[in-house]
Write a protein that holds these residues in place. Structure first.
Motif, mmCIF file in Angstrom:
data_model
loop_
_atom_site.group_PDB
_atom_site.id
_atom_site.type_symbol
_atom_site.label_atom_id
_atom_site.label_comp_id
_atom_site.label_asym_id
_atom_site.label_seq_id
_atom_site.Cartn_x
_atom_site.Cartn_y
_atom_site.Cartn_z
ATOM 1 N N SER A 166 -45.121 -18.595 11.379
ATOM 2 C CA SER A 166 -45.444 -18.538 9.957
ATOM 3 C C SER A 166 -46.947 -18.619 9.759
ATOM 4 N N ALA A 167 -47.366 -18.332 8.528
ATOM 5 C CA ALA A 167 -48.784 -18.400 8.182
ATOM 6 C C ALA A 167 -49.165 -19.749 7.597
ATOM 7 N N ASP A 168 -48.226 -20.686 7.554
ATOM 8 C CA ASP A 168 -48.517 -22.006 6.995
ATOM 9 C C ASP A 168 -49.607 -22.705 7.807
ATOM 10 N N VAL A 169 -50.463 -23.402 7.103
ATOM 11 C CA VAL A 169 -51.537 -24.178 7.736
ATOM 12 C C VAL A 169 -51.584 -25.549 7.080
ATOM 13 N N TYR A 170 -51.647 -26.600 7.902
ATOM 14 C CA TYR A 170 -51.704 -27.972 7.402
ATOM 15 C C TYR A 170 -52.926 -28.667 7.982
ATOM 16 N N PRO A 171 -53.569 -29.506 7.200
ATOM 17 C CA PRO A 171 -54.731 -30.230 7.728
ATOM 18 C C PRO A 171 -54.310 -31.355 8.665
ATOM 19 N N ILE A 172 -55.153 -31.666 9.632
ATOM 20 C CA ILE A 172 -54.944 -32.818 10.505
ATOM 21 C C ILE A 172 -55.737 -33.988 9.941
ATOM 22 N N SER A 173 -55.016 -35.022 9.541
ATOM 23 C CA SER A 173 -55.659 -36.224 9.001
ATOM 24 C C SER A 173 -55.631 -37.382 9.984
ATOM 25 N N GLY A 174 -54.737 -37.279 10.989
ATOM 26 C CA GLY A 174 -54.578 -38.326 11.990
ATOM 27 C C GLY A 174 -53.152 -38.837 12.010
ATOM 28 N N GLY A 175 -52.556 -38.907 13.198
ATOM 29 C CA GLY A 175 -51.207 -39.443 13.348
ATOM 30 C C GLY A 175 -50.103 -38.417 13.236
ATOM 31 N N GLU A 176 -50.418 -37.139 13.036
ATOM 32 C CA GLU A 176 -49.378 -36.113 12.918
ATOM 33 C C GLU A 176 -48.598 -35.986 14.228
ATOM 34 N N GLN A 177 -47.309 -35.691 14.109
ATOM 35 C CA GLN A 177 -46.424 -35.578 15.263
ATOM 36 C C GLN A 177 -45.667 -34.264 15.228
ATOM 37 N N ASP A 178 -44.914 -33.987 16.287
ATOM 38 C CA ASP A 178 -43.988 -32.863 16.298
ATOM 39 C C ASP A 178 -42.581 -33.390 16.560
ATOM 40 N N ARG A 179 -41.608 -32.514 16.554
ATOM 41 C CA ARG A 179 -40.215 -32.933 16.676
ATOM 42 C C ARG A 179 -39.917 -33.622 18.004
ATOM 43 N N THR A 180 -40.647 -33.281 19.042
ATOM 44 C CA THR A 180 -40.417 -33.895 20.341
ATOM 45 C C THR A 180 -41.163 -35.218 20.492
ATOM 46 N N SER A 181 -42.372 -35.292 19.963
ATOM 47 C CA SER A 181 -43.190 -36.494 20.156
ATOM 48 C C SER A 181 -42.824 -37.639 19.225
ATOM 49 N N ILE A 182 -42.182 -37.351 18.093
ATOM 50 C CA ILE A 182 -42.029 -38.359 17.045
ATOM 51 C C ILE A 182 -41.252 -39.593 17.514
ATOM 52 N N ILE A 183 -40.180 -39.406 18.270
ATOM 53 C CA ILE A 183 -39.399 -40.566 18.717
ATOM 54 C C ILE A 183 -40.242 -41.464 19.619
ATOM 55 N N TRP A 184 -41.052 -40.851 20.482
ATOM 56 C CA TRP A 184 -41.857 -41.651 21.406
ATOM 57 C C TRP A 184 -43.036 -42.308 20.702
ATOM 58 N N GLN A 185 -43.523 -41.694 19.636
ATOM 59 C CA GLN A 185 -44.526 -42.366 18.817
ATOM 60 C C GLN A 185 -43.910 -43.588 18.146
ATOM 61 N N LEU A 186 -42.685 -43.450 17.659
ATOM 62 C CA LEU A 186 -41.992 -44.564 17.026
ATOM 63 C C LEU A 186 -41.748 -45.690 18.028
ATOM 64 N N VAL A 187 -41.335 -45.349 19.243
ATOM 65 C CA VAL A 187 -41.136 -46.343 20.297
ATOM 66 C C VAL A 187 -42.438 -47.094 20.574
ATOM 67 N N SER A 188 -43.539 -46.358 20.661
ATOM 68 C CA SER A 188 -44.836 -46.962 20.963
ATOM 69 C C SER A 188 -45.286 -47.916 19.868
ATOM 70 N N ILE A 189 -44.996 -47.576 18.617
ATOM 71 C CA ILE A 189 -45.347 -48.445 17.489
ATOM 72 C C ILE A 189 -44.497 -49.709 17.512
ATOM 73 N N ALA A 190 -43.211 -49.556 17.765
ATOM 74 C CA ALA A 190 -42.312 -50.711 17.812
ATOM 75 C C ALA A 190 -42.740 -51.685 18.907
ATOM 76 N N ARG A 191 -43.170 -51.165 20.048
ATOM 77 C CA ARG A 191 -43.617 -52.025 21.150
ATOM 78 C C ARG A 191 -44.882 -52.791 20.783
ATOM 79 N N ALA A 192 -45.737 -52.162 19.972
ATOM 80 C CA ALA A 192 -47.008 -52.793 19.612
ATOM 81 C C ALA A 192 -46.871 -53.774 18.452
ATOM 82 N N THR A 193 -45.864 -53.565 17.606
ATOM 83 C CA THR A 193 -45.732 -54.385 16.393
ATOM 84 C C THR A 193 -44.307 -54.902 16.217
ATOM 85 N N PRO A 194 -43.732 -55.554 17.225
ATOM 86 C CA PRO A 194 -42.325 -55.965 17.123
ATOM 87 C C PRO A 194 -42.062 -56.925 15.964
#
Length: 260
Positions: free
Chosen positions: A139-167
């Motif tokens: 597609s021609a869609d364009v989104y800005p990167i502000s920080g912390g953006e994820q994709d469908r594969t990385s999102i679960i592991w980002q969530l795991v990493s946050i949970a480990r850091a802030t239980p």
């Protein structure tokens, strides 16, 4: 540096439905030109290979399969790579997905997300750090990167990493917001921590934290349920996708092996 899913299914008609189910993940209709950055503390889990059993209910048919998920980071912890592969008994490989990138102050910082599904052209989402834009091959869609953006594969592991850091903050009722890219667009996701529950798994009874990504009210979007096990590095021990029509894909951890 890999994360993979390998699935063997035993019904050819149902496998066709499962191809579509794996290809369409958490699709939403809202297009957002701008979004805030989400900067959460992270603590990456150890690299590991996780094996899951899969049960899918598609259009009244019950399918069974298996999945192998590999998660690994570089020795320095400055980069990661995740790949996934899904196979059906008759069709062979029906889906591949991967996320590769670096680790920055926001956590996982994807550079490239790729998805290849049977009978569909390969799709890509590129996170262009120099121009600070997310672009797509489909597609021609364009989104800005502000920080912390994820994709469908990385999102679960980002969530795991946050949970480990802030239980202590990862408690019932807390919400965690992300901006997630897919095949051809990106959308805001909100994960809500639900209750603590002990799951009966092939690895024994495991205390888990249940996290939900629910669709908006009156929406036909997909629901995602994740159960994280604090006693097992916060790895996801169960992941369930639920469609509005009642179809589900449910995977449960039955083996885990830490890797170098």
């Amino acid at each position: 540096m890999k994360n993979g899913i390998r699935t063997t299914l035993k019904n050819s008609t149902g496998a066709c439905g499962l191809i579509a189910a794996f290809s369409i993940v958490w699709a939403q209709s809202v297009w957002s030109a701008d979004h805030p950055g989400n900067n959460y503390p992270i603590n990456l889990p150890p690299s590991a290979q996780l094996h899951y059993s899969i049960k899918a209910d598609r259009s009244g048919l019950t399918l069974v399969g298996e999945a192998t998920v590999n998660w690994q980071t570089s020795d320095s912890g400055a980069a990661y790579s995740i790949t996934s592969e899904t196979r059906a008994a008759i069709f062979g490989k029906i889906l591949e997905a991967s996320s590769h990138g670096k680790v920055d102050s926001y956590g996982l910082a994807p550079d490239l997300y790729e998805e290849k599904s049977r009978n569909k052209a390969p799709a890509q989402a590129r996170f262009n750090r120099d121009s600070k834009q997310i672009t797509f091959a489909e597609s021609a869609d364009v989104y800005p990167i502000s920080g912390g953006e994820q994709d469908r594969t990385s999102i679960i592991w980002q969530l795991v990493s946050i949970a480990r850091a802030t239980p202590k903050k990862f408690v019932q009722g807390s919400q965690w917001n992300f901006f997630v890219a897919g095949r051809h667009d990106a959308d805001p996701y909100t994960f809500t921590v639900d209750d603590s529950v002990t799951l009966n798994t092939p690895l024994g009874n495991l205390p888990t934290i249940h996290v939900i990504k629910a669709p908006p009210p009156n929406s036909k979007d997909q629901r995602l349920d994740i159960w994280l096990a604090p006693s097992m590095e916060w790895y996801p021990v169960r992941v369930k996708f639920s469609d509005a029509d009642g179809d589900t894909i449910d995977q449960t951890l039955d083996q885990v092996k830490k890797t170098p």
